[in-house]
Enzyme design. Structure first.
Site, PDB file in Angstrom:
ATOM      1  N   ASP A 141       0.811  -1.223   0.000  1.00 58.56           N
ATOM      2  CA  ASP A 141       0.000   0.000   0.000  1.00 58.56           C
ATOM      3  C   ASP A 141       0.847   1.277   0.000  1.00 58.56           C
ATOM      4  OD1 ASP A 141      -1.924  -1.904   0.363  1.00 58.56           O
ATOM      5  OD2 ASP A 141      -2.919  -0.914   2.060  1.00 58.56           O
ATOM      6  N   HIS A 197       3.830  -2.164   3.062  1.00 56.45           N
ATOM      7  CA  HIS A 197       3.873  -0.832   2.444  1.00 56.45           C
ATOM      8  C   HIS A 197       5.155  -0.688   1.644  1.00 56.45           C
ATOM      9  CE1 HIS A 197       0.974  -0.541   5.736  1.00 56.45           C
ATOM     10  NE2 HIS A 197       0.388   0.418   5.020  1.00 56.45           N
TER      11      HIS A 197
HETATM   12 ZN    ZN Z   1      -2.539   3.055   3.466  1.00 57.82          ZN
END
Ligand code: ZN
Length: 437
Positions: free
Chosen positions: A261, A403
């Site tokens: 993400d 991430h």
């Molecule tokens: Zn996020």
């Protein structure tokens, strides 16, 4: 004899006088009648002048129907035109002058009839388009080419519009309507074709047969071109089912999806891509529109390498806490940015913080895609800790949240993948794994 002649003469005289009286009466009647007819024609002429002005006022300078013309007004005009038509038919001509006047009145009536047909045809066209599109496609006299449809009209409905359009005069209104009509017809054909082409593969949400990659890509492309959200989502969801791994792989319960993400960026994202490539495993990238803007080449690389690209909003706002308009733009602008680069609109949305409600799902037909394993990479920013977290949490059908914006995440990935492979896990993209969750 004399008496007889006298009587005959008297008789003739009386006949003559009767005829004379009759002639006078006829003459009076005739003059009176001409007068009536003349009055009648004058009334028609006067009526038509008002009518013409009224009708002309319903179109603007570009010949588009004015928004504020009430339907009732048009009905009244229709009645007037009809009435004049009847009156005209009853006018009898007794002189050349009357004949001339009647002819003039006739041509004026025909002109008004034409004008009325034009206005009502345009009104009907706009009404139909208004009921099909979410926003009037002729708004501000502009054809919005990517206009979203409320419904895709049936062939009969399209034919009705086509018939109306044929009667319209060749002006800019007609030209724009023809553009809209072309789009609508394409949509109808697209959906009909798609329905036919999907049938051999999926029926009542059950897979009948698996399409090959090429077919799948073409079905996907077609679905993405549908401009009516509900129909589009229907086909995209059917395609998600068809993208499922075939049954022999289905038995493999050790399925895992790596998801990244908040990116992409120009450093750690690319490191992650090369580690994934080295291990020949797939993953899904949930991108922020803001980051897409700044790293177009990275998006291009991810797309070319065959990874799934999904939507993570534009600027990472909590979608449940912003206005409807902002929510829509957070989602849609990101889709548009990604599409501009990859040519494909994402299907999956991961709302920031995993926060979503009915307002969010009502905003978009996209499929919400969350996670069930949080690597906590955003918190620890420590490769060893990330690896440990995944080891402890991973189970069958895990969607692992990471991430790609942290170098520490990239540093942990090699070990994470090696561990998962050793434990017998296979790697899936989000669309492959979602049907099993
Ligand atoms: Zn996020």
């Amino acid at each position: 004899m004399v008496i007889i002649i006298k009587t005959k003469y008297k008789f003739l005289l009386s006949i003559l006088s009767v005829l004379l009286v009759a002639e006078v009466i006829i003459l009076i009647f005739f003059i009176k009648n001409i007068h009536i007819q003349q009055q009648h024609l004058n009334a028609i002429n006067k009526n038509q002048e008002t009518l013409k002005v009224q009708l002309e006022q319903t179109l603007d300078e570009q010949q588009f129907p004015k928004k504020n013309v009430p339907q009732q007004n048009l009905k009244q005009i229709r009645a007037q035109v009809k009435e004049d038509q009847t009156n005209l038919a009853t006018v009898k001509t007794f002189s050349n002058d009357l004949k001339k006047e009647k002819k003039q009145a006739q041509s004026k009536q025909a002109m008004n009839q034409k004008l009325y047909d034009e206005v009502s045809g345009k009104q009907k066209t706009q009404d139909l388009l208004g009921s099909w599109y979410q926003e009037d496609p002729l708004k501000n006299h502009q054809f919005q080419e990517d206009g979203t449809l409320k419904k895709i009209p049936s062939t009969t409905e399209i034919k009705e519009l086509e018939a109306t359009v044929t009667t319209l005069p060749n002006d800019s209104f007609k030209a724009k309507t023809l553009l809209v009509l072309r789009q609508i017809k394409q949509q109808r054909i697209l959906v009909d074709t798609l329905q036919k082409e999907m049938k051999p593969f999926i029926q009542k949400k059950q897979i009948v047969k698996y399409p090959d990659k090429e077919k799948l890509a073409s079905l996907n492309e077609m679905s993405r071109n549908i401009k009516e959200p509900e129909t589009q989502q229907h086909y995209l969801q059917a395609l998600v089912l068809l993208k499922k791994p075939k049954p022999k792989e289905e038995n493999n319960k050790k399925m895992v999806a790596l998801t990244f993400d908040d990116g992409p960026n120009a450093s750690s994202t690319l490191d992650i891509v090369s580690i994934l490539k080295k291990h020949k495993v797939t993953a899904t990238f949930f991108m922020l529109g803001l980051m897409v803007d700044q790293n177009k080449e990275v998006v291009e690389t991810i797309h070319k390498e065959g990874f799934t690209i999904a939507n993570h909003s534009y600027s990472h706002k909590d979608l449940t806490k912003i206005s409807a308009a902002n929510r829509q733009s957070e989602i849609n602008v990101t889709n548009e940015k990604i599409k501009a680069i990859t040519g494909e609109t994402p299907i999956y949305l991961r709302p920031p913080y995993g926060a979503f409600n009915k307002a969010v799902t009502d905003t978009t037909p996209m499929t919400i895609s969350l996670w069930n394993v949080d690597s906590l990479d955003w918190k620890s920013k420590n490769p060893k800790a990330i690896e440990k977290e995944v080891r402890q949490q991973v189970k069958e059908k895990s969607v692992i949240l990471m991430h790609d914006i942290y170098p520490t995440t990239a540093q942990s990935l090699d070990n994470v993948i090696t561990y998962l492979k050793k434990e017998g896990y296979s790697f899936y993209s989000i669309e492959e794994l979602l049907p099993y969750l």
